[in-house]
Design an enzyme around this catalytic site. Sequence first.
Site, PDB file in Angstrom:
ATOM      1  N   LYS A 141     -48.236   5.079 -11.247  1.00 26.90           N
ATOM      2  CA  LYS A 141     -47.448   6.060 -10.508  1.00 26.90           C
ATOM      3  C   LYS A 141     -47.559   7.470 -11.064  1.00 26.90           C
ATOM      4  O   LYS A 141     -47.253   8.437 -10.365  1.00 26.90           O
ATOM      5  CB  LYS A 141     -45.981   5.615 -10.409  1.00 26.90           C
ATOM      6  CG  LYS A 141     -45.830   4.362  -9.553  1.00 26.90           C
ATOM      7  CD  LYS A 141     -44.418   4.109  -9.078  1.00 26.90           C
ATOM      8  CE  LYS A 141     -44.422   2.952  -8.076  1.00 26.90           C
ATOM      9  NZ  LYS A 141     -43.108   2.438  -7.751  1.00 26.90           N
ATOM     10  N   LYS A 169     -52.159  -4.704  -4.178  1.00 29.92           N
ATOM     11  CA  LYS A 169     -50.968  -5.393  -3.652  1.00 29.92           C
ATOM     12  C   LYS A 169     -50.415  -4.634  -2.452  1.00 29.92           C
ATOM     13  O   LYS A 169     -50.563  -3.414  -2.347  1.00 29.92           O
ATOM     14  CB  LYS A 169     -49.898  -5.553  -4.737  1.00 29.92           C
ATOM     15  CG  LYS A 169     -49.315  -4.245  -5.207  1.00 29.92           C
ATOM     16  CD  LYS A 169     -47.983  -4.409  -5.922  1.00 29.92           C
ATOM     17  CE  LYS A 169     -47.465  -2.994  -6.158  1.00 29.92           C
ATOM     18  NZ  LYS A 169     -46.183  -2.800  -6.682  1.00 29.92           N
ATOM     19  N   LYS A 218     -44.848  -0.632  -0.260  1.00 25.36           N
ATOM     20  CA  LYS A 218     -44.095   0.286   0.607  1.00 25.36           C
ATOM     21  C   LYS A 218     -44.678   1.679   0.569  1.00 25.36           C
ATOM     22  O   LYS A 218     -44.542   2.440   1.510  1.00 25.36           O
ATOM     23  CB  LYS A 218     -42.660   0.489   0.088  1.00 25.36           C
ATOM     24  CG  LYS A 218     -41.765  -0.672  -0.069  1.00 25.36           C
ATOM     25  CD  LYS A 218     -40.378  -0.111  -0.481  1.00 25.36           C
ATOM     26  CE  LYS A 218     -39.534  -0.973  -1.360  1.00 25.36           C
ATOM     27  NZ  LYS A 218     -39.717  -1.190  -2.718  1.00 25.36           N
TER      28      LYS A 218
HETATM   29  P1  TYM Z   1     -39.742  -2.948  -5.752  1.00 26.59           P
HETATM   30  O1  TYM Z   1     -38.676  -2.259  -4.984  1.00 26.59           O
HETATM   31  O2  TYM Z   1     -41.057  -2.287  -5.907  1.00 26.59           O
HETATM   32  O3  TYM Z   1     -40.006  -4.376  -5.114  1.00 26.59           O
HETATM   33  C1  TYM Z   1     -38.953  -5.289  -4.839  1.00 26.59           C
HETATM   34  C2  TYM Z   1     -39.411  -6.713  -5.114  1.00 26.59           C
HETATM   35  O4  TYM Z   1     -40.534  -7.038  -4.296  1.00 26.59           O
HETATM   36  C3  TYM Z   1     -41.581  -7.548  -5.117  1.00 26.59           C
HETATM   37  N1  TYM Z   1     -42.870  -7.166  -4.521  1.00 26.59           N
HETATM   38  C4  TYM Z   1     -43.813  -8.021  -4.137  1.00 26.59           C
HETATM   39  N2  TYM Z   1     -43.885  -9.357  -4.161  1.00 26.59           N
HETATM   40  C5  TYM Z   1     -44.993  -9.945  -3.672  1.00 26.59           C
HETATM   41  N3  TYM Z   1     -46.040  -9.256  -3.155  1.00 26.59           N
HETATM   42  C6  TYM Z   1     -46.023  -7.902  -3.103  1.00 26.59           C
HETATM   43  N4  TYM Z   1     -47.043  -7.229  -2.593  1.00 26.59           N
HETATM   44  C7  TYM Z   1     -44.876  -7.238  -3.603  1.00 26.59           C
HETATM   45  N5  TYM Z   1     -44.520  -5.928  -3.697  1.00 26.59           N
HETATM   46  C8  TYM Z   1     -43.293  -5.903  -4.268  1.00 26.59           C
HETATM   47  C9  TYM Z   1     -41.364  -6.890  -6.462  1.00 26.59           C
HETATM   48  O5  TYM Z   1     -41.996  -7.591  -7.504  1.00 26.59           O
HETATM   49  C10 TYM Z   1     -39.856  -6.910  -6.568  1.00 26.59           C
HETATM   50  O6  TYM Z   1     -39.411  -8.180  -7.014  1.00 26.59           O
HETATM   51  N6  TYM Z   1     -38.432  -2.206 -10.541  1.00 26.59           N
HETATM   52  C11 TYM Z   1     -38.168  -3.003  -9.361  1.00 26.59           C
HETATM   53  C12 TYM Z   1     -36.712  -2.934  -8.897  1.00 26.59           C
HETATM   54  C13 TYM Z   1     -35.718  -3.276  -9.950  1.00 26.59           C
HETATM   55  C14 TYM Z   1     -35.404  -4.589 -10.407  1.00 26.59           C
HETATM   56  C15 TYM Z   1     -34.356  -4.403 -11.360  1.00 26.59           C
HETATM   57  C16 TYM Z   1     -35.894  -5.860 -10.124  1.00 26.59           C
HETATM   58  C17 TYM Z   1     -34.917  -2.415 -10.597  1.00 26.59           C
HETATM   59  N7  TYM Z   1     -34.082  -3.074 -11.462  1.00 26.59           N
HETATM   60  C18 TYM Z   1     -33.815  -5.490 -12.024  1.00 26.59           C
HETATM   61  C19 TYM Z   1     -35.327  -6.943 -10.795  1.00 26.59           C
HETATM   62  C20 TYM Z   1     -34.293  -6.758 -11.737  1.00 26.59           C
HETATM   63  C21 TYM Z   1     -39.032  -2.488  -8.209  1.00 26.59           C
HETATM   64  O7  TYM Z   1     -39.442  -1.360  -8.200  1.00 26.59           O
HETATM   65  O8  TYM Z   1     -39.182  -3.366  -7.170  1.00 26.59           O
END
Ligand code: TYM
Length: 329
Positions: free
Chosen positions: A113, A194, A197
């Site tokens: 990023k 992957k 969004k």
């Molecule tokens: P974020 O918002 O990018 O994504 C949310 C969740 O979706 C999963 N994910 C995927 N799983 C499968 N295939 C994909 N292509 C894919 N893209 C995203 C992510 O692994 C995630 O589980 N840092 C985290 C948010 C966060 C968080 C936390 C998660 C903040 N605090 C505490 C767990 C516990 C994030 O940016 O997820």
Amino acid sequence: KSRVFSGIQPSGVITLGNYLGALNQFVALQDSHESFYCVVNLHALTLPQNQDPAMLRARTLDLAALYLACGLDPKRATLFIQGDVPAHAELGWIMQCVVHMGELSRMTQYKEKSDGKDAVLAGLFTYPALMAADILLYDTALVPVGDDQKQHIELTRDLALRFNNRFGDTFVVPDILLMKEGARIMSLDDPTKKMSKSNPVPGSRIEMLDPPDEIRKKISRAVTDSGREIRYDPSEKAAVSNLLAIFSLITNTPIAQLVDQYEGQGYGPFKKDLAEAIVEHLEPIQERFSHIRSSDEITEILTEGAARADAVATKTLARVKATLGLSHR
Ligand code: TYM
């Protein structure tokens, strides 16, 4: 019941990847575990493009409504907005004083990023400290996430252990929960990346609120591999294997059965049926979404969720502050 915590950033309409890798598991866990699910809006501030107040607020409510539309039941699970519970930012600061610069600079998400940007916010760098705080505040046993968050969860475990070793048992050390095939859903235009969004190419992903024709168009344009054979082989046939994984998860059908079913048929009929399966799966979710998003019910659910989360988080934070000598008592 043991605790589950997870979060999703309100940085755009969530994708089928977020759903199949994460959100779908959240719903499955709400009966067997005491679960806390969060819209992590403080994390979204780490990218300048999310610092548009009206947009951030709308996306936050959209995401909360989507959680509910996908089956999260506010009676069984706690749904809340991170910014509504002050303990997150406070423990986040404390975790910044536990984590090392070297550990943060090894995070691949940070490297990706920040790559090529000249104004990188400090919050993007310290992000994993806030994420560790999110998890540790709830004495979380299990964190359901996609594969891309694995490194952050491992760091959270290291930080919890480091803290416990130095100051005595304070934090529960959480385990990660990954889906088998859904942990890493790939882009439709490039199976080496992957699904995300934030990818600038809209055709690379299915968004949860895409209208049916958009979904049909995106699936029909999705890249496939050379040859005509439908076979599950992520290294040799990455694109088709990704479509098979999506098909399997969305229809709850074993991959082997789909492979048998489409043997000798080529990509055309396979993609057509896949598109219809996605449309059929998302339609009721989208209907519930519009209903929930336009009702007042959501404000109540989030207020109640914040109160429940705050009660747990405040207690943990008090324990940590006492341990560190941060309290005058
Ligand atoms: P974020 O918002 O990018 O994504 C949310 C969740 O979706 C999963 N994910 C995927 N799983 C499968 N295939 C994909 N292509 C894919 N893209 C995203 C992510 O692994 C995630 O589980 N840092 C985290 C948010 C966060 C968080 C936390 C998660 C903040 N605090 C505490 C767990 C516990 C994030 O940016 O997820």
